[in-house]
Design an enzyme around this catalytic site. Structure first.
Site, PDB file in Angstrom:
ATOM      1  CB  VAL A 175      -1.773   2.450   0.522  1.00 56.87           C
ATOM      2  CG1 VAL A 175      -1.261   3.647  -0.426  1.00 56.87           C
ATOM      3  CG2 VAL A 175      -1.773   1.130   0.039  1.00 56.87           C
ATOM      4  CB  CYS A 176       2.306   6.017   2.970  1.00 58.71           C
ATOM      5  SG  CYS A 176       3.638   5.656   2.815  1.00 58.71           S
ATOM      6  CB  ALA A 177       2.614   9.801  -0.116  1.00 58.59           C
ATOM      7  CD  GLU A 206       9.213   1.830   0.134  1.00 54.36           C
ATOM      8  OE1 GLU A 206      10.383   1.412   0.864  1.00 54.36           O
ATOM      9  OE2 GLU A 206       9.260   1.557  -1.027  1.00 54.36           O
ATOM     10  CG  MET A 241      -0.887   6.284  -2.712  1.00 57.09           C
ATOM     11  SD  MET A 241      -1.887   4.975  -3.563  1.00 57.09           S
ATOM     12  CE  MET A 241      -3.261   6.199  -4.617  1.00 57.09           C
TER      13      MET A 241
END
Length: 375
Positions: free
Chosen positions: A72-74, A76, A100
């Site tokens: 997971v990141c902010a 993609e 996210m």
């Protein structure tokens, strides 16, 4: 190297069904600590992306072999690269499609009950933000309450159910998320209701949501009755639906109560908050099922993914409803406040029609957890 994308809807199903998931969150530590995907059977490892640029060997030994792994990141991009690096090391991992941001915007519809004459009541659970919206449907007509800005989700859902949205309500002027109420009303021709005391400075026309207002949905006449309950805002209004459900907006939650400070008037509104909780709600039937506009912690979800509990149970279990001393209550809701929501002043201005940010700016304004509660 092609790696699998996992949609926010798939993650939501795992959260609701309490399925195991391991998340490698590659955002910075501060962002992770502030806000993350939560669930009863989720485990985490937070290692910032920049620490993995030279390779993922340092985290491979910390990854499980008995559950799905999600990077997971902010937005993609970073999670795709890390998932590819893990794949090269023989580790099968998916990435969260849209990052996210997509998690923040996903709504999970949950049926919370039947209404008279064959009607239905649905709760839309925004797991990534803690927002709760509602749609009551009866005989081809629908009412929407506390809609989020993702208006198309409500429009599409009503169409799937063969219903026309006739009424749209906001229980108050929201400060932690952008309302989709006006957009839905404009798209459908529905009436948009807002409490007048919250709407003195709005830049649009609206229908007055006032104490005692009753609106029927469908020929079965399921009534939605307005109950003035100030405290979170000066205009906050609850709804009694079908004499069975109490929609409390941001006044009362399952494990907490509303905060009175988001318009800068905590000391002025704390008395209203106590009166709403300790007098107005005390006069209502214990059997009413409380349906709030937010939840604060993942433990508030029931096994079916809904957020709901009988009013009588909350008067026994919710700490905020059991503070006999008025000064202690006042201190709790004015001196023990969590950080204010991100961009809450601009969110209020957006909901008042005073500013019109573009879609990407609106996304950024809403990023982060729900912070409407005190517990």
């Amino acid at each position: 190297m092609i790696v699998k994308a996992m949609k926010a809807s798939e993650v939501a199903k795992k959260v609701v069904n309490n399925q195991p998931l391991f998340i490698l969150d590659v955002r910075n530590g501060e962002a992770f600590a502030d806000w993350k995907i939560e669930g009863g059977n989720i485990h985490y490892l937070n290692t910032p992306y920049f620490d993995l640029l030279d390779g993922v060997e340092e985290v491979v030994s910390e990854l499980p072999t008995d559950r799905d792994i999600l990077v997971v990141c902010a937005k993609e991009g970073s999670s795709v690269m890390v998932a590819e690096m893990l794949s090269e090391e023989g580790i099968h991992a998916a990435y969260l499609e849209g990052g996210m941001k997509s998690w923040s915007e996903h709504l999970e519809p949950v049926k919370v009950g039947e209404l008279q004459g064959g009607g239905e009541l649905y709760q839309f659970v925004r797991l990534g933000k803690g927002c709760l919206s509602y749609m009551a449907i009866s005989d081809g007509e629908a009412a929407v309450i506390d809609a989020t800005r993702m208006a198309d989700i409500f429009l599409d859902f009503a169409q799937e159910k063969g219903a026309t949205i006739k009424h749209v309500f906001d229980t108050h002027l929201h400060a932690d998320h952008i309302s989709g109420g006006r957009a839905i009303a404009e798209a459908t021709g529905a009436s948009y209701y807002l409490p007048p005391k919250d709407a003195e400075d709005v830049a649009f026309e609206y229908a007055a949501l006032e104490n005692g207002l009753e609106v029927a949905i469908g020929s079965s006449e399921i009534e939605i009755e307005a109950l003035y309950s100030p405290g979170h805002t000066i205009g906050s209004t609850s709804f009694i639906v079908d004499q069975r459900y109490l929609m409390t907006g941001d006044i009362l939650f399952i494990d907490s109560i509303g905060r009175p400070d988001l318009a800068g008037l905590a000391d002025d509104w704390v008395g209203d908050l106590r009166e709403s909780l300790y007098k107005r709600y005390q006069e209502l039937a214990d059997e009413l099922v409380v349906l709030p506009a937010h939840f604060m912690i993942i433990e508030e979800l029931n096994e079916d993914g809904s957020v709901a509990k009988k009013l009588g149970d909350l008067f026994k279990e919710n700490h905020g409803l059991n503070i006999a001393d008025e000064q202690e209550f006042r201190d709790m809701v004015t001196k023990n406040l969590p950080p204010q929501p991100n961009a809450y002043q601009d969110i209020r201005k957006t909901n008042m029609g005073k500013i019109v940010p573009d879609e990407e700016v609106q996304r950024e304004m809403e990023i982060g957890p729900n912070r409407c509660a005190v517990r």
